[in-house]
Each structure stands twice: as structure tokens, then as C-alpha cells.
Write a protein that holds these residues in place. Structure first.
Motif, PDB file in Angstrom:
ATOM      1  N   GLN A   1      -4.962  10.969  -5.954  1.00 53.91           N
ATOM      2  CA  GLN A   1      -5.508   9.648  -5.626  1.00 53.91           C
ATOM      3  C   GLN A   1      -5.240   9.364  -4.158  1.00 53.91           C
ATOM      4  O   GLN A   1      -4.261   9.849  -3.590  1.00 53.91           O
ATOM      5  N   PHE A   2      -6.117   8.549  -3.566  1.00 51.05           N
ATOM      6  CA  PHE A   2      -5.914   8.101  -2.199  1.00 51.05           C
ATOM      7  C   PHE A   2      -6.207   6.618  -2.169  1.00 51.05           C
ATOM      8  O   PHE A   2      -7.315   6.198  -2.509  1.00 51.05           O
ATOM      9  N   TRP A   3      -5.212   5.812  -1.803  1.00 49.86           N
ATOM     10  CA  TRP A   3      -5.322   4.357  -1.792  1.00 49.86           C
ATOM     11  C   TRP A   3      -5.357   3.846  -0.360  1.00 49.86           C
ATOM     12  O   TRP A   3      -4.541   4.261   0.467  1.00 49.86           O
ATOM     13  N   ARG A   4      -6.256   2.916  -0.088  1.00 50.95           N
ATOM     14  CA  ARG A   4      -6.286   2.175   1.169  1.00 50.95           C
ATOM     15  C   ARG A   4      -5.884   0.751   0.789  1.00 50.95           C
ATOM     16  O   ARG A   4      -6.598   0.108   0.019  1.00 50.95           O
ATOM     17  N   VAL A   5      -4.770   0.270   1.329  1.00 50.91           N
ATOM     18  CA  VAL A   5      -4.171  -0.966   0.831  1.00 50.91           C
ATOM     19  C   VAL A   5      -3.947  -1.979   1.947  1.00 50.91           C
ATOM     20  O   VAL A   5      -3.560  -1.623   3.055  1.00 50.91           O
ATOM     21  N   VAL A   6      -4.166  -3.250   1.589  1.00 48.30           N
ATOM     22  CA  VAL A   6      -3.778  -4.371   2.442  1.00 48.30           C
ATOM     23  C   VAL A   6      -2.970  -5.299   1.553  1.00 48.30           C
ATOM     24  O   VAL A   6      -3.455  -5.760   0.522  1.00 48.30           O
TER      25      VAL A   6
ATOM     26  N   VAL B   1      -0.457  -2.876   5.970  1.00 45.89           N
ATOM     27  CA  VAL B   1      -1.761  -2.216   6.015  1.00 45.89           C
ATOM     28  C   VAL B   1      -1.449  -0.729   6.047  1.00 45.89           C
ATOM     29  O   VAL B   1      -0.857  -0.234   7.007  1.00 45.89           O
ATOM     30  N   TYR B   2      -1.797  -0.005   4.986  1.00 44.22           N
ATOM     31  CA  TYR B   2      -1.316   1.359   4.843  1.00 44.22           C
ATOM     32  C   TYR B   2      -2.156   2.140   3.857  1.00 44.22           C
ATOM     33  O   TYR B   2      -3.065   1.585   3.219  1.00 44.22           O
ATOM     34  N   THR B   3      -1.842   3.411   3.720  1.00 40.21           N
ATOM     35  CA  THR B   3      -2.465   4.256   2.711  1.00 40.21           C
ATOM     36  C   THR B   3      -1.372   4.866   1.845  1.00 40.21           C
ATOM     37  O   THR B   3      -0.219   4.991   2.260  1.00 40.21           O
ATOM     38  N   ILE B   4      -1.773   5.223   0.634  1.00 40.89           N
ATOM     39  CA  ILE B   4      -0.877   5.955  -0.267  1.00 40.89           C
ATOM     40  C   ILE B   4      -1.649   7.170  -0.763  1.00 40.89           C
ATOM     41  O   ILE B   4      -2.720   7.030  -1.366  1.00 40.89           O
ATOM     42  N   GLY B   5      -1.118   8.338  -0.482  1.00 39.74           N
ATOM     43  CA  GLY B   5      -1.680   9.565  -1.029  1.00 39.74           C
ATOM     44  C   GLY B   5      -0.826   9.985  -2.207  1.00 39.74           C
ATOM     45  O   GLY B   5       0.403   9.992  -2.116  1.00 39.74           O
ATOM     46  N   ILE B   6      -1.488  10.292  -3.308  1.00 44.05           N
ATOM     47  CA  ILE B   6      -0.764  10.732  -4.511  1.00 44.05           C
ATOM     48  C   ILE B   6      -1.292  12.105  -4.890  1.00 44.05           C
ATOM     49  O   ILE B   6      -2.491  12.266  -5.144  1.00 44.05           O
TER      50      ILE B   6
ATOM     51  N   THR C   1       0.542  16.226  -8.703  1.00 41.34           N
ATOM     52  CA  THR C   1       1.849  16.286  -9.366  1.00 41.34           C
ATOM     53  C   THR C   1       2.597  14.956  -9.304  1.00 41.34           C
ATOM     54  O   THR C   1       3.696  14.842  -9.826  1.00 41.34           O
ATOM     55  N   GLY C   2       2.005  13.955  -8.629  1.00 38.81           N
ATOM     56  CA  GLY C   2       2.614  12.630  -8.575  1.00 38.81           C
ATOM     57  C   GLY C   2       3.407  12.331  -7.316  1.00 38.81           C
ATOM     58  O   GLY C   2       3.920  11.224  -7.161  1.00 38.81           O
ATOM     59  N   SER C   3       3.537  13.279  -6.412  1.00 38.83           N
ATOM     60  CA  SER C   3       4.235  13.023  -5.156  1.00 38.83           C
ATOM     61  C   SER C   3       3.444  11.992  -4.351  1.00 38.83           C
ATOM     62  O   SER C   3       2.224  12.077  -4.255  1.00 38.83           O
ATOM     63  N   LYS C   4       4.155  11.003  -3.767  1.00 40.86           N
ATOM     64  CA  LYS C   4       3.495   9.916  -3.048  1.00 40.86           C
ATOM     65  C   LYS C   4       3.874   9.930  -1.574  1.00 40.86           C
ATOM     66  O   LYS C   4       5.042  10.071  -1.231  1.00 40.86           O
ATOM     67  N   THR C   5       2.860   9.739  -0.727  1.00 44.58           N
ATOM     68  CA  THR C   5       3.070   9.641   0.709  1.00 44.58           C
ATOM     69  C   THR C   5       2.494   8.319   1.175  1.00 44.58           C
ATOM     70  O   THR C   5       1.292   8.071   1.028  1.00 44.58           O
ATOM     71  N   VAL C   6       3.352   7.457   1.705  1.00 44.65           N
ATOM     72  CA  VAL C   6       2.947   6.138   2.202  1.00 44.65           C
ATOM     73  C   VAL C   6       2.931   6.213   3.722  1.00 44.65           C
ATOM     74  O   VAL C   6       3.939   6.580   4.337  1.00 44.65           O
TER      75      VAL C   6
END
Length: 175
Positions: A120-125, A147-152, A155-160
Motif C-alpha cells: 500500500q502507498f498512502w498520501r496523508v494530510v 503532510v507525509y506518505t506511508i509505504g507499506i 510483509t507489513g513493513s512501514k516507511t513514513v
């Protein structure tokens, strides 16, 4: 920003608990979207996480305000779905050993791309609830804001990442 999320929740958007890894199911009725708007309720389900997976103790999360709505957007590529999330979301996170709790206002907005691989790739505010077992944040449960992104990863590893990111440890608040 919700879907199959792993404690990542987002009120005005996805993260909806969007609690990542916890799924959705109504705890409180979601706001009815205007007819024909394309927005549909996206309620979050209560969830539990065992001791050591996020916090040193077992935790329970449950929406106490959930007015999140979701809208499907045109897919950016084959095998990818894109959804927008918005709405008020407050999740009560409870230390199952002591009963201490924190009401996390995670009413952020997000656009989430979900890949067939499970990534998943999230664009978040704004704020969302993010449970981290592996990633660029230490193991824990966080309200992430800005204001950031979250890459998942699959395997569930998350990068903010992002130009404006603040984190607040929910584990510390309810220890």
C-alpha cells in the motif's frame, strides 16, 4: 485511508485504522454521505494487538467517533486500486493490563493505493494511527501527523516520510 490496515487508522481519511491490519466494521454509525456523491461509509472495527507486537503490553483499539467515508478513484495502473478517505475518527487505545487509555483523534485525510501484491502507498494530510512492527519508526503505536506518505510493503513493513511529520507514542501515553 482504510482498508486492511495494520493499526493505521485515519479519521478524515484512511488510516483507517483504517487501523491498518485491523479492518473495518462499525462501532458507531458512520455519517451518511450525500446521495450520489460517491462517498460511502468506511467504518473501523475494534482490534487487539498482543503484548510485544507494538507496545510492551497488550492493547485494544476501538473507535468512539467514526464518521469516515471512502470514495473509489480511477486506478492509476492495472492491479492497483485507489481510494480516498476523510471524516472524523477518534480511536480509544487501551492498555489491556492496566485499563489506562488514550483517545487518539486521528481525523486525517488520505489517498491510498492498494497493490495486488498487498503493498500500500498512502498520501496523508493530518493525523492517523500507525502501528509499527517493522519499518523506519521503532516498534510501537503512533499518532502520526503532518503532510507525509506511508509505504507499506507486502510483509507489513512501514516507511513514513515527508516534509512535515510529527509522531506521538500512544504506548508511552498508556504505559
Amino acid at each position: 485511508m482504510r482498508s486492511t490496515i495494520v493499526p493505521v487508522a485515519l479519521g478524515t481519511a484512511c488510516m483507517a485504522v483504517m487501523t491498518l491490519g485491523t479492518g473495518h466494521a462499525a462501532a458507531t454509525p458512520a455519517t451518511t454521505a450525500p446521495r450520489g456523491s460517491g462517498w460511502e461509509p468506511a467504518p473501523s472495527a475494534p482490534w487487539d494487538v498482543a503484548a510485544g507486537e507494538r507496545c510492551a503490553f497488550a492493547i485494544h483499539g476501538e473507535p468512539i467517533v467514526d464518521e469516515v467515508v471512502r470514495r473509489e478513484l480511477p486506478p492509476p495502473a492495472e492491479g492497483v486500486t485507489r481510494s480516498a478517505y476523510k471524516g472524523d475518527l477518534v480511536v480509544r487505545v487501551t492498555n489491556k493490563e492496566t485499563g489506562a487509555h488514550y483517545d487518539a483523534d486521528v481525523s486525517g485525510s488520505a489517498v491510498v493505493d492498494a497493490h495486488a501484491s498487498g503493498a500500500q502507498f498512502w498520501r496523508v494530510v493530518g493525523p492517523v494511527l500507525v502501528g509499527v512492527g517493522d519499518g523506519n519508526l521503532a516498534r510501537g503505536m503512533y499518532v502520526v501527523d503532518g503532510v507525509y506518505t506511508i509505504g507499506i510493503s507486502p510483509t507489513g513493513s512501514k516507511t513514513v516520510t515527508g516534509p512535515v511529520v510529527a509522531t506521538d507514542s500512544v504506548c508511552d501515553r498508556i504505559a
